[in-house]
Enzyme design. Sequence first.
Site, mmCIF file in Angstrom:
data_model
loop_
_atom_site.group_PDB
_atom_site.id
_atom_site.type_symbol
_atom_site.label_atom_id
_atom_site.label_comp_id
_atom_site.label_asym_id
_atom_site.label_seq_id
_atom_site.Cartn_x
_atom_site.Cartn_y
_atom_site.Cartn_z
ATOM 1 N N THR A 60 -23.098 40.842 -11.107
ATOM 2 C CA THR A 60 -23.605 41.562 -10.201
ATOM 3 C C THR A 60 -24.532 40.562 -9.281
ATOM 4 O O THR A 60 -25.454 39.870 -9.752
ATOM 5 C CB THR A 60 -24.589 42.670 -10.694
ATOM 6 O OG1 THR A 60 -23.660 43.352 -11.690
ATOM 7 C CG2 THR A 60 -25.142 43.708 -9.352
ATOM 8 N N GLY A 65 -29.224 40.465 -17.583
ATOM 9 C CA GLY A 65 -30.367 40.702 -18.757
ATOM 10 C C GLY A 65 -30.408 39.175 -19.286
ATOM 11 O O GLY A 65 -29.544 38.264 -19.327
ATOM 12 N N GLU A 117 -21.643 48.496 -15.348
ATOM 13 C CA GLU A 117 -20.370 48.250 -15.898
ATOM 14 C C GLU A 117 -19.274 49.267 -14.922
ATOM 15 O O GLU A 117 -18.446 49.794 -15.478
ATOM 16 C CB GLU A 117 -20.255 48.665 -17.311
ATOM 17 C CG GLU A 117 -21.147 47.848 -18.262
ATOM 18 C CD GLU A 117 -20.981 46.317 -17.864
ATOM 19 O OE1 GLU A 117 -19.667 45.872 -17.535
ATOM 20 O OE2 GLU A 117 -21.862 45.580 -18.203
#
Lengths: 738, 621
Positions: free
Chosen positions: B139, B178, B381
């Site tokens: 992303t 993350g 997702e």
Amino acid sequence: MTGFGWQLEVRPHPQCRHRTTQDTGRSSSYPQVLSTTQGSEQPGQQCLSSDPTQIQARMGSPVHRVSMGDTWSRQVHPDIESERYKQTFDVERLTNILDGGAQDTALRRKVESIIHSDPEFSLKDNYFLTQSECYEAAVEKKFHLQMLAQRQGWAEDSREAYYAYRTLSGSLGFSLQHIFLKALRSLGSEEQIAKWVPVCNKFQIIGTYAQTELGHGTYLQGLETEATYDAATQEFVVHSPTMTAIKWWPGDLGRSATHALVQAQLICSGARQGIHAFIVPIRSLQDHTPLPGITVGDIGPKMGLDHVDNGFLQLDHVRVPRENMLSRFAQVLPDGTYIKLGTAQSNYLSMVVTRVELLPGITAELQKACVIAIRYSIIRHQSRLRPSEPEAKILDYQTQQQTLLPQLATAYAFHFLARSLLEFLHDSHDAILDRDFSLLPELHALSAGLKAMVSDFCTYGAELCRRACGGHGYSKLSGLPSLVTKVTASCTFEGENTVLYLQMARFLVKSYQRTQVSLGPTLQRSLPQSVAYLTAPDLARCPAQRAADFLHPELYTMAWAHVAARLTKDSVHHIQTLMRSGADEHEAWNRTTVIHLQAAKAHCYYVTVKSFTEALEKLESEPAVRQVLRRLCDLYALHGILTNTGDFLHDGFLSGAQVDMARTAYLDLLLLVRKDAILLTDAFDFTDQCLNSALGCYDGNVYERLFDWAQKSPSNTQENPAYEKYIRPLLQSCRSKL
Amino acid sequence: MNPDLLRERAAASFNPELLTQILDGSPENTRRRREIENLILKDPDFQHEDLNFLTRSQRYEVAVRKSANMVKKMREFGIADPDEIMWFKKLHLVNFVEPVGLNYSMFIPTLLNQGTTAQQEKWLHSSKGLQIIGTYAQTEMGHGTHLRGLETTATYDPETQEFILNSPTVTSIKWWPGGRITVGDIGPKFGYDEMDNGYLKMDNYRIPRENMLMKYAQVKPDGTYVKPVSNKLTYGTMVFVRSFLVGEAARSLSKACTIAIRYSAVRHQSEIKPGEPEPQILDFQTQQYKLFPLLATAYAFQFVGAYMKETYLRINEGIGQGDLSELPELHALTAGLKAFTSWTSNAAIEACRMACGGHGYSHCSGLPNIYVTFTATCTFEGENTVMMLQTARFLMKSYDQVHSGKLVCGMVSYLNDLPSQRIQPQQVAVWPSVVDINSPDSLTEAYKLRAARLVEIAAKNLQTEVFHRKSKEVAWNLTSVDLVRASEAHCHYVVVKLFAEKLLTIQDKSVQAVLRNLCLLYSLYGISQNAGDFLQGSIMTESQITQVHQRVKELLTAIRPDAVALVDAFDFQDVTLGSVLGRYDGNVYENLFEWAKKSPLNKTEVHDSYYKHLKPLQSKL
């Protein structure tokens, strides 16, 4: 009860009153405000000019609009600028209508610019604060605001104070002071009001309203706290007899309040007299420590509303003087004689007032969510609509329109709904205070049901807006998470929504039952206005023949009335059937509650559609604004029909073909509303600071602001202790050659 | 133990232990799961901090400590099987999100899927042992689900045999991954406090050629590009994650139901009959109507999750052997079901929270945390609307295939039965409408007809738009509301079907009876909520819909005595629930008071702000 103390006065403010008297005798104050506060433009004159400087001038100064004080603000993003280029209606006029008049818009903007020019009031760091810091920041802001109000001469309960509160999104301490005062004014005698109001206004004391207990909330009669009158000392002994009797949730109670308005079971001369309100001092006015017999504290972290210190309060035989029982509707004489001065419902008045006054604030949260999500959906480009073209604005996707535009329509619908309910409250409030309770049942039902509907829909809508922003909506910097967690609290406080819907259903059922026993010519007049349709002649089939027929307010208002009436009748019949088969009345009621809920919801929908169309009727002199609002009204009504098609198809009121027509009309409306979407969000006129969102700024410079803001997060500016303690040892545990 | 809960458990009509074993997959699984959980609970190193009283920075720190410790412990206990790892993690982390989780959930699976054997040899060992901590940076600020829109560039330089990575614009900055090491954190979020979702900006950053995963697509040293056999293969990781998310939806909703139902059995309020003691709120019809359909949904999704996992593993074996035939349907199914189950669970968890009234808003209920953690699933997702449209694309493809005379198989085989040449979208009354509302199979048929009808309407509307406009893409957009409805109906059918089929495998009579009621409730509640679709399609008559409404209410009464046992069967440890309201022993109020006293705001008797702000305010006014 928590800290949503939206300070909107029941009475119209002085200017508004003044305008009312100028008018030609229509009873409500709202339309007159419109017709007497025209700005420089004539009614009906349209502003189709595309000169940006002119537009800018009409829409408020750039300083007012674009004010996050960063470098990108100087230039409006071309994607959003182009949306504002073609104005089919005058945004400023719509803003005036929403505010209640051009003077109100001007006053609001003046207050906003005063607040925003003072860095003490910046909300920008709010997302980085801990719960304790949030609380302190809110107290600090309240302190500064009081100082400011004193300098500016803004009275408590003035328009200015309300605007200041709105500007700061309610991030202020001591908001329960307002609820305390409201309850005092509703339930207190004139002497009590004269005694306590001035000390509150000077913050000599800080009040909270302590109704909810650990074990009981909405069900007032179940409260366990006791106030036993001791005639020997002329005192009440206020006591929490059980663990579940501990007061739980009141805002400002945890750390701030010095006095609590405690709702407790009155026991005098050995008899239980039901719930009454008592002013109980809880913290020392010298050093703020808890008084003897008082155990008080904060109830701990919550989903949101970090700035409010919702608290607990355990009372151990705390004595308060006899004069501290609020005595407008009931008194205890020195010898312990109990005198009742009102009906059982009078104690509900302060709750009714509070619920009605909540609505504009709850609605504002949905409005803000729409502003943020719709502006972002103009800046965000994703995927392609045509292979040869650049990526499309996501608001041009039908699915995005279907997600957001009905929410925008709802935000407008609730604005007019809240206003009409405030007017109703205003019209009936004084009569109720004078112990004329004839309007109270209807007012009580409307305040209950509409509070439930508005909080339900605004919570749902705000959360949809948040998710419509994709991943970025999950970042607190979008402004949406805190907005959602704030508005969702309103679904359970001031009455749990299911319980409230059922209160409205009880009113519907009772009203309908009245029509069954007393058939006669005066019947329709005898039903309260909001439920008059229960006896009105009703069509069994919807007359629509083509999609365009669904764009008529009379048609869909009637459709909603039809469904609400049918479900109310179903409720009554279901109860009767159960009772005929041997169930007692209470059991029959409980076993019908699922239908009651549906009936109440349909009725709320009907009331909303009706108040929206009535507001439109008053806009005769504003054809362009009226047209754009009319589309929103159509969209609101049709969206509701299409999400509940089963109810409309059920008795054949709509045919399958008519549902398809309604769907066609609805999809076409989305495209029309899409064109005005940005202007419609601009019209709410929230400042950038008030929105406090990286995604929703007026200038549309989303990504730069998001990147800049993220870098200021404490997670980036402070050290990372986890690295030294855990990550480094891990990484080095087996030195890799990578 | 709270007397209400004692009574509820004694009155249950079935043995919850048997149901737990069904949910775990087998009695052996249940035994092993508990054994692993006990390893943790009995381990003196296991500390349970209440995350609600920690700041974001503290939560991150605790979570990193837990993650690091977990690697050590799992090695110590010899836990390596994927299911066992999951059981271990769920309890060990309590409700903390795993900050290095992306290393395991994305980095390693992608490496396994797309890396060559040599690449796997090089990176796998060190990433499994956390000597390197991997993340997955897809992303960007400006692009998420739409993969082809990503702007980050990797330019190959044959001279040095390196790729030069660049973030050419603000919008190309990697956002959300993350597990940062040296780059930035994107700031506070709705939930996932423990996760340091980050940003990554690259300026002519060079990496060796070997760092491009080259199992399928390749760049030769001279810069020649070798295309992958099927570009679908790169979706492998996503398919895996999405099918896992369906299971997560079930688990999160099951937790929320456990909390709300136990609390509703403990909480007494108001009156049904005057003069009688206050009833448990679970005895109010409205409370049952709020919660039991959600409980039924939780069970439905548990079974869907198990099915998805099995299917993924089965098809994945096929892919390993070069068989790609089932991949399109799998891709379509995981996308839609991920969206369907996460949207439904999202709303359902919130409904459970609100069913707990004001106390649900407190973090003591555990529900806000479940919600804010879970809701991210709707947007990560693959954003859900986009997912639904992916499924719709497959449905339209299948429809066209049937239309051109070819049969389709799998879950969409009902399209083969469409009398589509003969009927117009509005004239579907030719379908038989004999639905037995007490038969799960018959209800499955009804859902099948609804799906078929909505797929057909979407397909015809799409054709009409294509006919009127030149661009397929514009037509697609103008039909997308219909397309999403069609996908939802398809997914709803799949869930009902899988639930009904699951019933056939249940041996124990009493368990089967209670699950059958849940299956009926799930199916009938869905019909009552979407009555318009069933009426408009003439799948059911008005009087049948009335019967459905009535039957739903009867089922509420039938399920009521088993409600607590049904949530007990999920077998969550109290620490995993993280809820004062949902405690197994039901001692809610005492513990609520104890919990609140620990609030950071209660550390001092008088808060600092009194001296700083309140006192001055009083003196100045």
